[in-house]
Design a protein around this motif. Structure first.
Motif, mmCIF file in Angstrom:
data_model
loop_
_atom_site.group_PDB
_atom_site.id
_atom_site.type_symbol
_atom_site.label_atom_id
_atom_site.label_comp_id
_atom_site.label_asym_id
_atom_site.label_seq_id
_atom_site.Cartn_x
_atom_site.Cartn_y
_atom_site.Cartn_z
ATOM 1 N N GLY A 145 14.658 40.094 71.704
ATOM 2 C CA GLY A 145 14.443 41.070 70.488
ATOM 3 C C GLY A 145 13.260 41.879 70.763
ATOM 4 N N PHE A 146 12.756 42.108 71.894
ATOM 5 C CA PHE A 146 11.321 43.020 72.164
ATOM 6 C C PHE A 146 11.593 44.372 71.752
ATOM 7 C CE2 PHE A 146 8.019 44.969 74.617
ATOM 8 C CZ PHE A 146 7.075 44.026 74.181
ATOM 9 N N VAL A 147 12.788 44.792 72.165
ATOM 10 C CA VAL A 147 12.891 46.477 71.654
ATOM 11 C C VAL A 147 13.806 46.368 70.630
ATOM 12 C CG1 VAL A 147 13.973 48.640 72.822
ATOM 13 C CG2 VAL A 147 12.587 46.957 74.289
ATOM 14 N N ASN A 148 15.079 45.724 70.620
ATOM 15 C CA ASN A 148 16.106 46.103 69.879
ATOM 16 C C ASN A 148 16.295 44.793 68.756
ATOM 17 O OD1 ASN A 148 17.519 48.319 70.949
ATOM 18 N ND2 ASN A 148 17.283 47.174 72.714
ATOM 19 N N SER A 149 17.224 44.804 67.654
ATOM 20 C CA SER A 149 17.632 43.663 66.972
ATOM 21 C C SER A 149 18.967 43.567 66.863
ATOM 22 C CB SER A 149 16.949 44.020 65.708
ATOM 23 O OG SER A 149 17.304 42.989 64.674
ATOM 24 N N PRO A 150 19.652 42.317 67.396
ATOM 25 C CA PRO A 150 18.868 41.113 67.972
ATOM 26 C C PRO A 150 18.147 41.245 69.309
ATOM 27 C CG PRO A 150 21.383 40.769 68.157
ATOM 28 C CD PRO A 150 20.939 42.253 67.341
ATOM 29 N N GLY A 151 18.895 42.026 70.023
ATOM 30 C CA GLY A 151 18.266 42.437 71.296
ATOM 31 C C GLY A 151 18.288 40.934 72.154
ATOM 32 N N GLU A 161 1.489 45.924 85.610
ATOM 33 C CA GLU A 161 0.352 46.629 84.836
ATOM 34 C C GLU A 161 0.678 47.371 83.622
ATOM 35 O OE1 GLU A 161 -2.790 47.692 88.436
ATOM 36 O OE2 GLU A 161 -1.761 49.476 87.509
ATOM 37 N N CYS A 162 2.212 47.019 83.553
ATOM 38 C CA CYS A 162 2.746 47.814 82.218
ATOM 39 C C CYS A 162 3.678 47.002 81.313
ATOM 40 C CB CYS A 162 3.660 48.853 82.471
ATOM 41 S SG CYS A 162 2.618 50.142 83.612
ATOM 42 N N ALA A 163 3.527 45.511 81.892
ATOM 43 C CA ALA A 163 4.481 44.483 81.048
ATOM 44 C C ALA A 163 4.070 44.441 79.702
ATOM 45 C CB ALA A 163 4.495 43.338 81.924
ATOM 46 N N TRP A 164 5.186 43.937 78.841
ATOM 47 C CA TRP A 164 4.867 43.706 77.419
ATOM 48 C C TRP A 164 4.078 44.611 76.835
ATOM 49 C CZ3 TRP A 164 9.037 41.139 77.284
ATOM 50 C CH2 TRP A 164 9.189 39.954 78.087
ATOM 51 N N LEU A 165 4.132 45.818 76.977
ATOM 52 C CA LEU A 165 3.467 46.918 76.059
ATOM 53 C C LEU A 165 4.543 47.283 74.814
ATOM 54 C CD1 LEU A 165 1.894 49.220 78.821
ATOM 55 C CD2 LEU A 165 0.979 47.520 77.412
ATOM 56 N N SER A 166 3.969 47.100 73.749
ATOM 57 C CA SER A 166 5.050 47.104 72.486
ATOM 58 C C SER A 166 5.935 48.602 72.682
ATOM 59 C CB SER A 166 4.269 47.258 71.219
ATOM 60 O OG SER A 166 3.676 45.812 71.339
ATOM 61 N N PRO A 167 7.027 48.439 71.991
ATOM 62 C CA PRO A 167 7.852 49.752 71.904
ATOM 63 C C PRO A 167 7.215 50.909 70.992
ATOM 64 C CG PRO A 167 9.294 47.739 71.899
ATOM 65 C CD PRO A 167 7.599 47.414 71.785
ATOM 66 N N GLY A 168 7.033 52.063 71.262
ATOM 67 C CA GLY A 168 6.578 53.077 70.379
ATOM 68 C C GLY A 168 4.926 53.513 70.903
ATOM 69 N N SER A 169 4.249 52.363 71.828
ATOM 70 C CA SER A 169 2.961 52.507 72.202
ATOM 71 C C SER A 169 3.068 53.231 73.206
ATOM 72 C CB SER A 169 2.238 51.244 72.437
ATOM 73 O OG SER A 169 2.831 50.517 73.219
ATOM 74 N N THR A 170 1.845 53.680 73.923
ATOM 75 C CA THR A 170 1.890 54.512 75.239
ATOM 76 C C THR A 170 2.252 53.777 76.309
ATOM 77 O OG1 THR A 170 0.015 55.810 74.158
ATOM 78 C CG2 THR A 170 0.346 55.915 76.805
ATOM 79 N N GLY A 171 3.452 54.234 76.900
ATOM 80 C CA GLY A 171 4.011 53.281 78.119
ATOM 81 C C GLY A 171 4.567 52.095 77.543
ATOM 82 N N GLY A 172 4.889 52.076 76.417
ATOM 83 C CA GLY A 172 5.936 50.807 75.891
ATOM 84 C C GLY A 172 7.216 50.803 76.209
ATOM 85 N N ALA A 173 7.765 49.664 76.293
ATOM 86 C CA ALA A 173 8.968 49.315 76.711
ATOM 87 C C ALA A 173 10.013 50.107 75.787
ATOM 88 C CB ALA A 173 9.416 47.827 76.577
ATOM 89 N N ALA A 174 11.325 50.503 76.274
ATOM 90 C CA ALA A 174 12.376 51.242 75.508
ATOM 91 C C ALA A 174 13.441 51.509 75.933
ATOM 92 C CB ALA A 174 11.880 53.030 75.355
ATOM 93 N N ASN A 175 14.500 51.838 75.303
ATOM 94 C CA ASN A 175 15.755 51.628 75.512
ATOM 95 C C ASN A 175 15.953 52.946 76.667
ATOM 96 O OD1 ASN A 175 17.103 49.800 74.278
ATOM 97 N ND2 ASN A 175 16.795 50.930 72.448
ATOM 98 N N VAL A 176 16.413 52.787 77.848
ATOM 99 C CA VAL A 176 16.747 53.905 78.740
ATOM 100 C C VAL A 176 18.248 54.134 78.855
ATOM 101 C CG1 VAL A 176 16.606 54.514 81.129
ATOM 102 C CG2 VAL A 176 14.838 53.399 80.150
ATOM 103 N N THR A 177 18.838 55.351 78.666
ATOM 104 C CA THR A 177 19.882 55.636 78.748
ATOM 105 C C THR A 177 20.323 56.099 80.132
ATOM 106 O OG1 THR A 177 20.346 56.364 76.455
ATOM 107 C CG2 THR A 177 21.857 57.061 77.789
ATOM 108 N N MET A 178 21.393 55.705 80.760
ATOM 109 C CA MET A 178 21.702 55.894 82.067
ATOM 110 C C MET A 178 23.081 56.512 82.078
ATOM 111 S SD MET A 178 20.340 52.603 84.185
ATOM 112 C CE MET A 178 18.594 52.208 83.943
ATOM 113 N N GLY A 179 23.934 56.272 83.213
ATOM 114 C CA GLY A 179 25.236 57.064 83.229
ATOM 115 C C GLY A 179 26.208 56.763 82.229
ATOM 116 N N THR A 180 26.424 55.517 82.125
ATOM 117 C CA THR A 180 27.314 54.702 81.303
ATOM 118 C C THR A 180 26.934 53.847 80.217
ATOM 119 O OG1 THR A 180 27.771 52.810 82.866
ATOM 120 C CG2 THR A 180 29.173 55.143 83.003
#
Length: 536
Positions: free
Chosen positions: A294-300, A342-361
């Motif tokens: 649940g760190f980025v999405n719900s329920p995640g 050095e970038c672990a557990w940075l909150s989504p929406g913060s600078t350098g925060g975790a996020a959803n990454v869209t790839m090919g499929t």
């Protein structure tokens, strides 16, 4: 086996989730200060006693649980170190171990489902292995993520293209010279194999040594029985639901290492296949939000799963045989950490925060990794030096993952086929299982700044003699007017995949020709597979 490499003090870890409550000063006071270790900078660095790596130095790139991460952050804030001249998060090169610093070719990721507790294996409509003992459906998502890296124009993994190794990179360097061996962009996906080892149950709490033994066993299973075949290989050892490899619960979520590390619990692991890079990937959904559910999405449910898989892969790529690659040596509270630490557990929406990454499929929750060249945590990064594929380099369709020979000039009998894949899903087949004559694929390119070599993999099936049938490859430098034979006439059968490299000069224009010759005689047709053509 590589020479076991002894580490110094356990690495300090500082990664932050600022929104978590900090432990009380009274609780901190009850924790003894860790042993101080002198650093090359002259600073005194205390090992963070809350780090899961404290006393367990083999846990490279270890991802603390969110709760432990908050305690580490609080302790670090109350024990500041002198500021480093290069900046507290700057990474520097460790000089390599057994000549290995980073994974400077096209990565080959092998997923090893360790133990019969995974249950009955099936295959889904995407061709992914699924298991009845996988309540969260984690196995197919891991496969899809590694298939998707380097596809769909994703730039999460492009951060890696700034890191390098090789004889031209000085120990302690904080940037790469133009003649280094850079990590290429990993176009076309990196998943190279999946193995369900259900020969026995996975231990309830596998030691570091046992995990390393499983990785070496997997190398043999996949036929990677030489140091060369394991130079760009990585074995993810995935333990099943309701097990606790290396007693991870409540401490951390994953780590990576290599077999030659003498600090592994149980000691270094012998390998006759060269150095083996591997990771400990627990079924960390069992830890709930502590490992990112649940760190980025719900329920995640699988947020932390894909984030930790990505975290350890990025760190392995930049520090394959820890700590010979890129780590923090600043003497700051980040000392000993790798790019993703050095970038672990940075909150989504913060600078350098975790996020959803869209790839090919697909789309996957990922975290950022530290970038020296932009001095921040990058969830997206430009490809350095114009290298468009580690499996591609400046070659267009260098991995043949288009499923065609587009962008290549062809002659004779040629095709893109799954049977010719060294990594990913496709490779080039030059020649045929039926009698043919001379066949080839070729492409012209200009070597960009920062590159020094062209590489490719080949696998020839030649039941004749080199007098009549062969594989060969040439590199024409059209700028200098010279031609180099990279692969002399070769006729072997059953020798497996081999890599060939040749020198290039940045700025020069070249034509690479990958060829196969068959004498059109019935009964002994010769053909050659080519794949992963790169410039780095």
């Amino acid at each position: 086996m590589g020479t076991p490499h002894l580490r110094g003090a356990a690495r300090a870890t500082l990664t932050g989730l600022a929104s978590l409550s900090l432990v009380t000063a009274a609780a901190l006071a009850s924790i003894p200060q860790a042993t101080a270790a002198p650093q090359a900078t002259g600073h005194t660095v205390r090992s963070n006693p809350y780090s899961p790596a404290s006393g367990h130095s083999y846990r490279h790139g270890v991802i603390p649980t969110l709760q432990r991460n908050a305690k580490m952050k609080s302790w670090a804030a109350s024990h500041p170190a002198a500021a480093a001249a290069t900046g507290p998060e700057t990474l520097s090169y460790g000089g390599g171990i057994d000549g290995i610093g980073v994974q400077s070719g096209h990565s080959k990721v092998y997923l090893v489902f360790y133990g019969s507790q995974w249950g009955t294996q099936s295959t889904n409509s995407s061709g992914d292995a699924t298991f009845s003992g996988d309540p969260d459906g984690a196995a197919p998502v891991a496969q899809e993520m590694f298939k998707d890296i380097g596809t769909g124009n994703e730039r999460w993994s492009a951060d890696l293209t700034q890191w390098c190794d090789g004889p031209n990179v000085s120990s302690g360097a904080t940037s790469c010279p133009s003649n280094a061996n850079f990590i290429p962009y990993q176009s076309g996906g990196v998943l190279s194999g999946v193995w369900y080892d259900n020969s026995a149950a996975s231990p309830s709490a596998a030691t570091g040594h046992q995990l390393g033994v499983e990785a070496v066993k997997a190398a043999g299973h996949f036929g990677n029985t030489t140091a060369a075949s394991n130079r760009d290989a990585y074995y993810v050892v995935l333990s099943p639901h309701n097990t606790a490899p290396d007693s991870y619960q409540g401490q951390y979520c994953a780590w990576h290492d290599y077999n030659g590390d003498s600090t592994l619990t149980g000691g270094a692991v012998s390998s006759s296949y060269g150095d083996i890079a591997f990771s400990n990937q627990p079924y960390n959904m069992d830890s709930g939000s502590g490992c990112g559910v649940g760190f980025v999405n719900s329920p995640g449910t699988l947020d932390g799963w894909t984030m930790t898989l990505g975290h350890e892969w990025q760190e392995m790529m930049s520090d394959q045989n820890p700590a010979g690659g890129w780590t923090n040596h600043t003497g700051s509270s980040y000392n000993g950490q790798e790019n993703s630490d050095e970038c672990a557990w940075l909150s989504p929406g913060s600078t350098g925060g975790a996020a959803n990454v869209t790839m090919g499929t697909g789309t996957f929750a990922e975290q950022a990794s530290w970038s020296n060249d932009t001095n921040n945590c990058a969830i997206s990064h430009a490809i350095v030096g114009g290298s468009s594929g580690g499996g591609g380099g400046t070659f267009t369709n260098g991995t043949f993952e288009t499923g065609s020979l587009s962008s290549w000039t062809t002659s004779g009998s040629t095709s893109a086929t799954g049977s010719a894949a060294h990594s990913g899903s496709y490779g080039a087949m030059v020649g045929s299982t039926s009698p043919t004559n001379a066949s080839s694929v070729s492409q012209s390119f200009t070597a960009p700044s920062g590159t020094s070599k062209v590489s490719f993999w080949y696998n020839v099936t030649c039941p004749d003699t080199v007098t009549y049938d062969w594989a060969t490859a040439t590199l024409q430098d059209t700028t200098a007017g010279t031609t180099t034979t990279l692969l002399a006439k070769t006729c072997t059968q059953g020798a497996g995949w081999k890599q060939v490299s040749g020198a290039v000069t940045a700025g020069h224009s070249y034509t690479l020709t990958l060829a196969n010759n068959d004498d059109n005689y019935a009964g002994d047709a010769t053909y050659t597979y080519y794949d992963d053509v790169t410039v780095s």
